[in-house]
Design an enzyme around this catalytic site. Structure first.
Site, PDB file in Angstrom:
ATOM      1  N   ARG A  51      44.368  36.672  39.382  1.00 42.62           N
ATOM      2  CA  ARG A  51      44.725  37.532  38.261  1.00 42.62           C
ATOM      3  C   ARG A  51      44.335  38.969  38.604  1.00 42.62           C
ATOM      4  O   ARG A  51      43.237  39.422  38.280  1.00 42.62           O
ATOM      5  CB  ARG A  51      44.022  37.065  36.983  1.00 42.62           C
ATOM      6  CG  ARG A  51      44.454  35.672  36.538  1.00 42.62           C
ATOM      7  CD  ARG A  51      43.678  35.243  35.308  1.00 42.62           C
ATOM      8  NE  ARG A  51      44.073  33.914  34.837  1.00 42.62           N
ATOM      9  CZ  ARG A  51      43.517  33.285  33.822  1.00 42.62           C
ATOM     10  NH1 ARG A  51      42.515  33.859  33.155  1.00 42.62           N
ATOM     11  NH2 ARG A  51      43.927  32.085  33.464  1.00 42.62           N
ATOM     12  N   ASP A  53      44.019  43.008  38.681  1.00 45.88           N
ATOM     13  CA  ASP A  53      43.809  44.006  37.628  1.00 45.88           C
ATOM     14  C   ASP A  53      44.917  45.053  37.635  1.00 45.88           C
ATOM     15  O   ASP A  53      45.743  45.108  38.541  1.00 45.88           O
ATOM     16  CB  ASP A  53      42.468  44.714  37.834  1.00 45.88           C
ATOM     17  CG  ASP A  53      41.280  43.805  37.594  1.00 45.88           C
ATOM     18  OD1 ASP A  53      41.411  42.855  36.802  1.00 45.88           O
ATOM     19  OD2 ASP A  53      40.215  44.048  38.196  1.00 45.88           O
ATOM     20  N   ARG A 205      36.345  45.644  44.996  1.00 40.94           N
ATOM     21  CA  ARG A 205      36.286  47.092  44.769  1.00 40.94           C
ATOM     22  C   ARG A 205      34.845  47.602  44.810  1.00 40.94           C
ATOM     23  O   ARG A 205      34.572  48.691  45.333  1.00 40.94           O
ATOM     24  CB  ARG A 205      36.945  47.435  43.437  1.00 40.94           C
ATOM     25  CG  ARG A 205      38.455  47.267  43.438  1.00 40.94           C
ATOM     26  CD  ARG A 205      39.043  47.363  42.040  1.00 40.94           C
ATOM     27  NE  ARG A 205      38.635  48.587  41.360  1.00 40.94           N
ATOM     28  CZ  ARG A 205      38.897  48.835  40.075  1.00 40.94           C
ATOM     29  NH1 ARG A 205      39.550  47.936  39.343  1.00 40.94           N
ATOM     30  NH2 ARG A 205      38.507  49.962  39.530  1.00 40.94           N
TER      31      ARG A 205
END
Length: 253
Positions: A51, A53, A205
């Protein structure tokens, strides 16, 4: 009786609020489900291996959908691409094959891979805007590689976990975190390749942000180890934006 189809997808994450369907903006899932409805008249759920972002891209996302209408895989792929193109959706179906009923894009997945692209140049971005993370200074690749090795293996990644992450445990096993240099016509790129069975929300990230701090000389490689062991999100000094993050593969047994 419905047929399960396995899809391989490519998409540009810039126009979307992320993979998952939501009320406040367009999503990749919604674009695909709308395309299937227009082809078959069926309300189906499309499930993905990951999923992603808002702003995160995919080169080879695996997904699946169950469709009752009798349709050949190639025809479904062509029809979906036609509908997506007409809708202006930055999504393409690269492959479509029948899948067994017990195949699940998310729960059958045993490994996921991401690549984060960093472009080192002073000039602003033009056609690469939103596809890479621009940093104005050169990065120390060797220092970043040394820092990355502190994160490989099984650890509590609380420091590198978003505060709203819904995972039951912060403990994950990172199989790979490689830092490589790539030359491109538009400048010098640094790619960070990450692989694991699964990741925490914002984990890639956050790790990239920590590596860039080392690469720019703001901290030493051992600082990444100390931040990991602190298990404290406040120890993370920089979280990389979604722009340069690409989902590159889902792996199955």
């Amino acid at each position: 009786m419905s047929q399960r189809f396995r899809l391989t997808l490519e998409y540009d994450g810039r126009p979307f609020m992320g993979w998952q369907r939501q009320a406040h903006g367009p999503s990749v899932q919604q674009a695909l489900e709308t395309a299937i409805f227009e082809i078959t008249g069926e309300d189906v759920a499309v499930h993905a291996a990951g999923r992603t972002d808002a702003g995160v891209h995919a080169r080879a996302m695996t997904a699946h959908a169950d469709i009752a209408k009798a349709i050949a895989p190639f025809r479904l792929m062509e029809a979906m691409n036609a509908r997506l193109r007409m809708a202006g959706a930055a999504v393409a179906v690269l492959d479509c094959v029948p899948a067994p009923p017990d195949f699940h894009a998310r729960f059958s997945c045993i490994g996921r891979s991401y690549t984060y692209r960093i472009l080192c140049r002073r000039a602003p971005l033009t056609h690469q805007q939103g596809l890479v993370w621009r940093r104005p200074k050169p990065l120390d690749i060797e220092a970043m590689r040394a820092a990355a090795q502190h994160l490989v293996g099984r650890h509590d990644f609380t420091t590198f976990r978003h505060v709203h992450c819904q995972a039951a445990s912060p403990v994950k096993t990172l199989d790979r975190l490689d830092v490589v240099e790539a030359e491109a016509d538009w400048g010098r790129e640094v790619h960070v390749h990450a692989a694991a069975r699964s990741f925490l929300h914002h984990q890639v990230r956050s790790m990239v942000g920590a590596l860039v701090m080392v690469g720019e000389g703001h901290s030493m490689p051992d600082a990444v180890k100390a931040a990991l062991e602190a298990r404290d999100r406040a120890r993370l000094r920089l979280n990389a934006p979604p722009d340069g993050l690409w989902f590159t593969g889902a792996h199955y047994g």
